[in-house]
Design a protein around this motif. Structure first.
Motif, PDB file in Angstrom:
ATOM      1  N   MET A   1       0.837  -1.174   0.000  1.00  0.00           N
ATOM      2  CA  MET A   1       0.000   0.000   0.000  1.00  0.00           C
ATOM      3  C   MET A   1       0.884   1.240   0.000  1.00  0.00           C
ATOM      4  O   MET A   1       1.880   1.292   0.706  1.00  0.00           O
ATOM      5  N   THR A   2       0.470   2.247  -0.715  1.00  0.00           N
ATOM      6  CA  THR A   2       1.223   3.497  -0.719  1.00  0.00           C
ATOM      7  C   THR A   2       0.927   4.287   0.556  1.00  0.00           C
ATOM      8  O   THR A   2      -0.050   4.006   1.253  1.00  0.00           O
ATOM      9  N   ASN A   3       1.746   5.252   0.831  1.00  0.00           N
ATOM     10  CA  ASN A   3       1.547   6.081   2.017  1.00  0.00           C
ATOM     11  C   ASN A   3       0.215   6.816   1.967  1.00  0.00           C
ATOM     12  O   ASN A   3      -0.492   6.917   2.965  1.00  0.00           O
ATOM     13  N   ARG A   4      -0.131   7.303   0.810  1.00  0.00           N
ATOM     14  CA  ARG A   4      -1.400   8.017   0.640  1.00  0.00           C
ATOM     15  C   ARG A   4      -2.583   7.096   0.906  1.00  0.00           C
ATOM     16  O   ARG A   4      -3.531   7.471   1.580  1.00  0.00           O
ATOM     17  N   THR A   5      -2.522   5.877   0.389  1.00  0.00           N
ATOM     18  CA  THR A   5      -3.600   4.914   0.598  1.00  0.00           C
ATOM     19  C   THR A   5      -3.729   4.540   2.063  1.00  0.00           C
ATOM     20  O   THR A   5      -4.834   4.452   2.594  1.00  0.00           O
ATOM     21  N   MET A   6      -2.594   4.326   2.736  1.00  0.00           N
ATOM     22  CA  MET A   6      -2.637   3.996   4.163  1.00  0.00           C
ATOM     23  C   MET A   6      -3.267   5.128   4.963  1.00  0.00           C
ATOM     24  O   MET A   6      -4.039   4.889   5.890  1.00  0.00           O
ATOM     25  N   ALA A   7      -2.950   6.363   4.602  1.00  0.00           N
ATOM     26  CA  ALA A   7      -3.505   7.511   5.317  1.00  0.00           C
ATOM     27  C   ALA A   7      -5.008   7.617   5.098  1.00  0.00           C
ATOM     28  O   ALA A   7      -5.755   7.918   6.028  1.00  0.00           O
ATOM     29  N   ILE A   8      -5.475   7.346   3.896  1.00  0.00           N
ATOM     30  CA  ILE A   8      -6.911   7.420   3.607  1.00  0.00           C
ATOM     31  C   ILE A   8      -7.661   6.292   4.295  1.00  0.00           C
ATOM     32  O   ILE A   8      -8.698   6.509   4.923  1.00  0.00           O
ATOM     33  N   VAL A   9      -7.145   5.069   4.216  1.00  0.00           N
ATOM     34  CA  VAL A   9      -7.818   3.906   4.798  1.00  0.00           C
ATOM     35  C   VAL A   9      -7.888   4.014   6.324  1.00  0.00           C
ATOM     36  O   VAL A   9      -8.805   3.493   6.949  1.00  0.00           O
TER      37      VAL A   9
END
Length: 108
Positions: A1-9
């Motif tokens: 997972m990308t950092n952006r995806t982890m932050a959104i999830v």
């Protein structure tokens, strides 16, 4: 997972927060961006639980306020949406009202 995806999830329910936290812990790159949003999301979830308890007590004491309290109970949802928007824009802005209070409180 990308950092952006982890932050959104992280903002999407407690299960999403756990998934993001485990992915963050297992990643080689410990991004401060993800850590920031994990803390903000955890703060929103704790606020949501406390608000639900307070609304339940107030609605039990004054049933006439139930409709108004129901509308107030939507505030954590708005905070989560604001967090998701902020994370998707790759920004580190605190959530309104509670963001500054929880900033740096959790060691993740």
């Amino acid at each position: 997972m990308t950092n952006r995806t982890m932050a959104i999830v992280a903002y999407i329910t407690l299960i999403g927060w756990v998934i993001s936290y485990v992915s963050y812990r297992n990643s080689d790159d410990k991004s401060p961006f993800v850590r920031y949003h994990l803390g903000q999301a955890l703060g929103v979830m704790i606020f949501s639980i406390l608000l639900s308890v307070a609304i339940g007590i107030l609605a039990g004491i004054v049933p006439a306020l139930a409709t108004v309290l129901y509308i107030v109970s939507l505030v954590p949802l708005v905070f989560m949406l604001l967090g998701i928007i902020t994370a998707s824009n790759n920004a580190e802005r605190p959530i309104p009202l509670i963001g500054k209070f929880v900033e740096g409180k959790f060691s993740l």
